[in-house]
Structures are given as C-alpha cells and as structure tokens.
Motif scaffolding. Structure first.
Motif, PDB file in Angstrom:
ATOM      1  N   PHE A 151      12.848  -1.417  -9.460  1.00 15.18           N
ATOM      2  CA  PHE A 151      11.411  -1.719 -10.004  1.00 15.18           C
ATOM      3  C   PHE A 151      10.694  -2.259  -9.074  1.00 15.18           C
ATOM      4  CE2 PHE A 151       8.013  -3.784 -12.535  1.00 15.18           C
ATOM      5  CZ  PHE A 151       7.343  -2.602 -13.004  1.00 15.18           C
ATOM      6  N   ASN A 152       9.383  -1.757  -8.742  1.00 15.61           N
ATOM      7  CA  ASN A 152       8.360  -2.116  -8.039  1.00 15.61           C
ATOM      8  C   ASN A 152       6.855  -2.506  -8.753  1.00 15.61           C
ATOM      9  OD1 ASN A 152       6.230  -2.325  -5.605  1.00 15.61           O
ATOM     10  ND2 ASN A 152       7.899  -3.510  -4.918  1.00 15.61           N
ATOM     11  N   ARG A 153       6.445  -3.541  -8.630  1.00 10.48           N
ATOM     12  CA  ARG A 153       5.014  -3.584  -9.385  1.00 10.48           C
ATOM     13  C   ARG A 153       4.024  -2.614  -8.746  1.00 10.48           C
ATOM     14  NH1 ARG A 153       3.600  -9.737  -7.981  1.00 10.48           N
ATOM     15  NH2 ARG A 153       5.697  -9.885  -8.057  1.00 10.48           N
ATOM     16  N   TRP A 154       4.104  -2.825  -7.358  1.00 12.79           N
ATOM     17  CA  TRP A 154       2.980  -1.695  -6.732  1.00 12.79           C
ATOM     18  C   TRP A 154       3.313  -0.305  -7.162  1.00 12.79           C
ATOM     19  CZ3 TRP A 154      -1.381  -3.721  -5.014  1.00 12.79           C
ATOM     20  CH2 TRP A 154      -1.400  -4.981  -4.795  1.00 12.79           C
ATOM     21  N   TYR A 155       4.516  -0.020  -7.038  1.00  9.65           N
ATOM     22  CA  TYR A 155       4.774   1.548  -7.177  1.00  9.65           C
ATOM     23  C   TYR A 155       4.418   1.797  -8.694  1.00  9.65           C
ATOM     24  CZ  TYR A 155       7.918   5.646  -7.637  1.00  9.65           C
ATOM     25  OH  TYR A 155       8.301   6.916  -7.817  1.00  9.65           O
ATOM     26  N   ALA A 156       4.741   0.955  -9.639  1.00 11.95           N
ATOM     27  CA  ALA A 156       4.420   1.247 -11.258  1.00 11.95           C
ATOM     28  C   ALA A 156       2.928   1.219 -11.071  1.00 11.95           C
ATOM     29  CB  ALA A 156       4.821   0.379 -12.084  1.00 11.95           C
ATOM     30  N   LEU A 157       2.220   0.309 -10.195  1.00 12.86           N
ATOM     31  CA  LEU A 157       0.736   0.315 -10.525  1.00 12.86           C
ATOM     32  C   LEU A 157      -0.026   1.598 -10.096  1.00 12.86           C
ATOM     33  CD1 LEU A 157      -1.852  -1.165 -11.254  1.00 12.86           C
ATOM     34  CD2 LEU A 157      -1.877  -2.181  -8.822  1.00 12.86           C
ATOM     35  N   SER A 184       0.871  -1.100  -0.120  1.00 11.24           N
ATOM     36  CA  SER A 184      -0.154   0.123  -0.044  1.00 11.24           C
ATOM     37  C   SER A 184       0.977   1.287  -0.044  1.00 11.24           C
ATOM     38  CB  SER A 184      -1.074  -0.135   1.186  1.00 11.24           C
ATOM     39  OG  SER A 184      -1.784   1.346   1.289  1.00 11.24           O
ATOM     40  N   ARG A 185       1.949   1.184   0.797  1.00 10.59           N
ATOM     41  CA  ARG A 185       2.869   2.317   0.903  1.00 10.59           C
ATOM     42  C   ARG A 185       3.499   2.516  -0.416  1.00 10.59           C
ATOM     43  NH1 ARG A 185       8.103   2.613   1.955  1.00 10.59           N
ATOM     44  NH2 ARG A 185       8.146   0.414   2.335  1.00 10.59           N
ATOM     45  N   LEU A 186       3.805   1.596  -1.104  1.00  7.21           N
ATOM     46  CA  LEU A 186       4.583   1.672  -2.519  1.00  7.21           C
ATOM     47  C   LEU A 186       3.597   2.171  -3.437  1.00  7.21           C
ATOM     48  CD1 LEU A 186       6.801  -1.658  -2.328  1.00  7.21           C
ATOM     49  CD2 LEU A 186       7.604   0.615  -2.403  1.00  7.21           C
ATOM     50  N   PHE A 187       2.284   1.618  -3.270  1.00  4.31           N
ATOM     51  CA  PHE A 187       1.358   2.201  -4.334  1.00  4.31           C
ATOM     52  C   PHE A 187       1.164   3.446  -4.156  1.00  4.31           C
ATOM     53  CE2 PHE A 187      -3.202   3.366  -5.554  1.00  4.31           C
ATOM     54  CZ  PHE A 187      -3.314   2.440  -6.710  1.00  4.31           C
ATOM     55  N   TRP A 188       0.782   4.313  -3.083  1.00  5.16           N
ATOM     56  CA  TRP A 188       0.781   5.545  -2.920  1.00  5.16           C
ATOM     57  C   TRP A 188       1.987   6.498  -2.917  1.00  5.16           C
ATOM     58  CZ3 TRP A 188      -3.621   7.466  -2.977  1.00  5.16           C
ATOM     59  CH2 TRP A 188      -4.909   6.706  -2.533  1.00  5.16           C
ATOM     60  N   GLN A 189       3.242   5.866  -2.909  1.00  6.78           N
ATOM     61  CA  GLN A 189       4.486   6.516  -3.149  1.00  6.78           C
ATOM     62  C   GLN A 189       4.570   6.754  -4.851  1.00  6.78           C
ATOM     63  OE1 GLN A 189       7.816   4.157  -1.895  1.00  6.78           O
ATOM     64  NE2 GLN A 189       7.685   5.071   0.056  1.00  6.78           N
ATOM     65  N   GLY A 190       4.201   5.722  -5.631  1.00 10.29           N
ATOM     66  CA  GLY A 190       3.933   5.780  -7.069  1.00 10.29           C
ATOM     67  C   GLY A 190       2.817   6.745  -7.388  1.00 10.29           C
ATOM     68  N   THR A 191       1.870   6.957  -6.808  1.00  6.55           N
ATOM     69  CA  THR A 191       0.794   7.798  -6.932  1.00  6.55           C
ATOM     70  C   THR A 191       1.128   9.567  -6.902  1.00  6.55           C
ATOM     71  OG1 THR A 191      -0.892   6.453  -6.268  1.00  6.55           O
ATOM     72  CG2 THR A 191      -1.555   8.580  -6.381  1.00  6.55           C
ATOM     73  N   LEU A 192       2.084   9.617  -5.659  1.00  9.57           N
ATOM     74  CA  LEU A 192       2.633  10.940  -5.605  1.00  9.57           C
ATOM     75  C   LEU A 192       3.603  11.087  -6.452  1.00  9.57           C
ATOM     76  CD1 LEU A 192       2.977  10.780  -1.769  1.00  9.57           C
ATOM     77  CD2 LEU A 192       1.350  12.058  -2.922  1.00  9.57           C
ATOM     78  N   ALA A 193       4.452  10.315  -6.993  1.00  9.96           N
ATOM     79  CA  ALA A 193       5.559  10.596  -8.055  1.00  9.96           C
ATOM     80  C   ALA A 193       4.657  10.950  -9.251  1.00  9.96           C
ATOM     81  CB  ALA A 193       6.254   9.283  -8.296  1.00  9.96           C
ATOM     82  N   MET A 194       3.544  10.630  -9.579  1.00  7.94           N
ATOM     83  CA  MET A 194       2.947  10.618 -10.841  1.00  7.94           C
ATOM     84  C   MET A 194       2.139  12.228 -10.769  1.00  7.94           C
ATOM     85  SD  MET A 194       2.461   9.801 -13.915  1.00  7.94           S
ATOM     86  CE  MET A 194       2.809   8.109 -14.095  1.00  7.94           C
ATOM     87  N   ILE A 195       1.889  12.749  -9.578  1.00  7.62           N
ATOM     88  CA  ILE A 195       0.937  13.921  -9.460  1.00  7.62           C
ATOM     89  C   ILE A 195       1.383  15.013 -10.307  1.00  7.62           C
ATOM     90  CG2 ILE A 195       0.378  15.638  -7.860  1.00  7.62           C
ATOM     91  CD1 ILE A 195      -1.017  13.242  -7.623  1.00  7.62           C
ATOM     92  N   PRO A 196       2.750  15.369 -10.520  1.00  5.92           N
ATOM     93  CA  PRO A 196       3.005  16.471 -11.218  1.00  5.92           C
ATOM     94  C   PRO A 196       2.720  16.265 -12.832  1.00  5.92           C
ATOM     95  CG  PRO A 196       5.007  16.036  -9.941  1.00  5.92           C
ATOM     96  CD  PRO A 196       3.945  14.975  -9.605  1.00  5.92           C
ATOM     97  N   LEU A 197       2.855  15.014 -13.223  1.00  3.10           N
ATOM     98  CA  LEU A 197       2.464  14.889 -14.647  1.00  3.10           C
ATOM     99  C   LEU A 197       0.892  14.513 -14.699  1.00  3.10           C
ATOM    100  CD1 LEU A 197       5.160  12.298 -15.631  1.00  3.10           C
ATOM    101  CD2 LEU A 197       5.195  14.582 -16.429  1.00  3.10           C
TER     102      LEU A 197
END
Length: 237
Positions: A133-139, A13-26
């Motif tokens: 690379f982490n699948r949950w981060y990418a997801l 869950s933490r990795l998923f939200w980290q990926g979400t935050l990383a994508m926010i600017p775009l």
C-alpha cells in the motif's frame, strides 16, 4: 542536496499517476452512472448547483440516486437519512479492512483517503498488503475517480436540462455493470463465490416477489453464506 529528497517528488508523482491509470477502467465504467445522477437531479427538481454539490460533497453514487428518488416521492428526512445510512454502511467495513494501512498516516491523509474511499478505490487498493500500500497511489486512484464522477455528473446536469427524460434511457444499467466489474475480480476462493451466488439468487428472488428490503436481506444472506462456507472449510482443513 540529499539525493533521496530530490528523487522523492518524482517518485510520488509517478505513484500518483500509476494509481490514476489503475482506476481508469472503473472511472470509464462509471460515466453513464454519473450522467444518470446528474440528469436525475434535474428531473427531481434540484438546481444545477445542488445536483453538482451532491456529487462533490456526498460522493456516493447509489446513495445519491436513492436519495433523489426519495426526494421525488416526497419521503421524509428521517426516512431518507436512515435509508442512505444503511446503503453506505458497507464503507464502515471498508474502513475497518484498511485501518492498519491508513491509521499510521497523518490526519490530513486519513481524512483525504477516508473521503475518497469508495467501492472502486477499495477494489483497487483493498487487497494490497501493508507493504504494498502506498498513500500516493491510493490518492491518485481515489482522486481520479472523484474527478471523473463529478465531470460525468456535470455532463448529466447539462444534458438533463436540454434532453427530456434522459434518466429513462436505460443508463441505470451502468450501476449493475460497475458493481459486476468490481465483484468479479475478487472471486478467488469458494467462500467469496458462495457469497456472490447466494446474494445474487436472493436479490433476484426477493425482488421478483416484491419483498421490501430485498437488497439488504440479500447482502446479509450473502455474508452469512460466505461465513458458513469459510467455517466449514476451516473445519475440514
């Protein structure tokens, strides 16, 4: 209970939200683009359901805009399919680049991440090594962008139904702005810099002289220039 088993869901869950935050600017940068896609769908005569379905199923911003423009001009289906094929062919290169990271994953993950693989997701995860690379981060990154794109499309459909000529307010600049935000951080060596400059000069020059297929020619020219620069640099080294 195994401690690792208990901790894993929280970690995912933490990795998923980290990926979400990383994508926010775009994701924020693409909002005007989504508004344009939604309003343009209404302008060319699609129903709100059809316009939303293009973003939900096709999920390819530039291809959507080009396809809708061709619908408006009455282009044939074969021409439309060939054009969108060439526009989206860069995703083949993305998939080849990320194959070693994604191919070991189960089928459901390969299908999910393959569907979500956009220019933006590649910009966020494409540079990562196999260990990083982490699948949950990418997801998280890919799904959040998909969510923002569809929300923006819906807003554009609603606005386009009530505001006439919304697609003529200059929102198309968001397309260029988004790709600038993607490309600039990747310029880390001379071959990439030469590719970007060559493609920029070619696209502007060919468009000025109204050369058909200027974008495709500029793309190929940029790749050739980058390859030659990399080859020359290797020989000197």
């Amino acid at each position: 209970m195994d401690i690792n088993t208990a901790v894993q869901p929280c970690s995912n869950s933490r990795l998923f939200w980290q990926g979400t935050l990383a994508m926010i600017p775009l994701s924020i940068a693409v909002l005007p683009w989504g508004l344009l896609a939604g309003s343009f769908a209404i302008d060319v005569g699609l129903t709100p359901f059809e316009g939303q379905a293009m973003s939900a199923i096709l999920f390819a911003g530039s291809a959507q805009l080009v396809a809708m423009g061709m619908i408006k001009t009455g282009a044939g289906l074969t021409t439309m399919l060939l054009t969108t094929f060439f526009i989206t062919s860069r995703h083949f290169l993305y998939s080849v680049s990320m194959r070693d990271k994604i191919s070991p994953l189960p089928l459901r993950w390969r299908l999910s991440l393959g569907f979500l693989l956009t220019d933006e997701l590649f910009a966020v995860c494409g540079h990562q090594s196999e260990k990083q690379f982490n699948r949950w981060y990418a997801l998280g990154a890919g799904f959040s962008f998909y969510f923002f794109w569809n929300v923006a499309t819906l807003a554009g459909i609603v606005a386009g139904s009530y505001i006439p000529s919304l697609n003529e307010l200059g929102l198309e600049f968001a397309v260029a702005a988004t790709f600038i935000a993607i490309v600039v951080p990747t310029i880390k060596n001379s071959p990439v810099l030469v590719s970007v400059i060559s493609a920029l000069i070619l696209s502007v020059t060919l468009t000025y002289f109204s050369v058909e297929g200027s974008l495709m020619i500029a793309s190929i020219g940029g790749m050739v220039a980058g390859y030659l620069t990399e080859t020359l640099r290797g020989k000197r080294g």
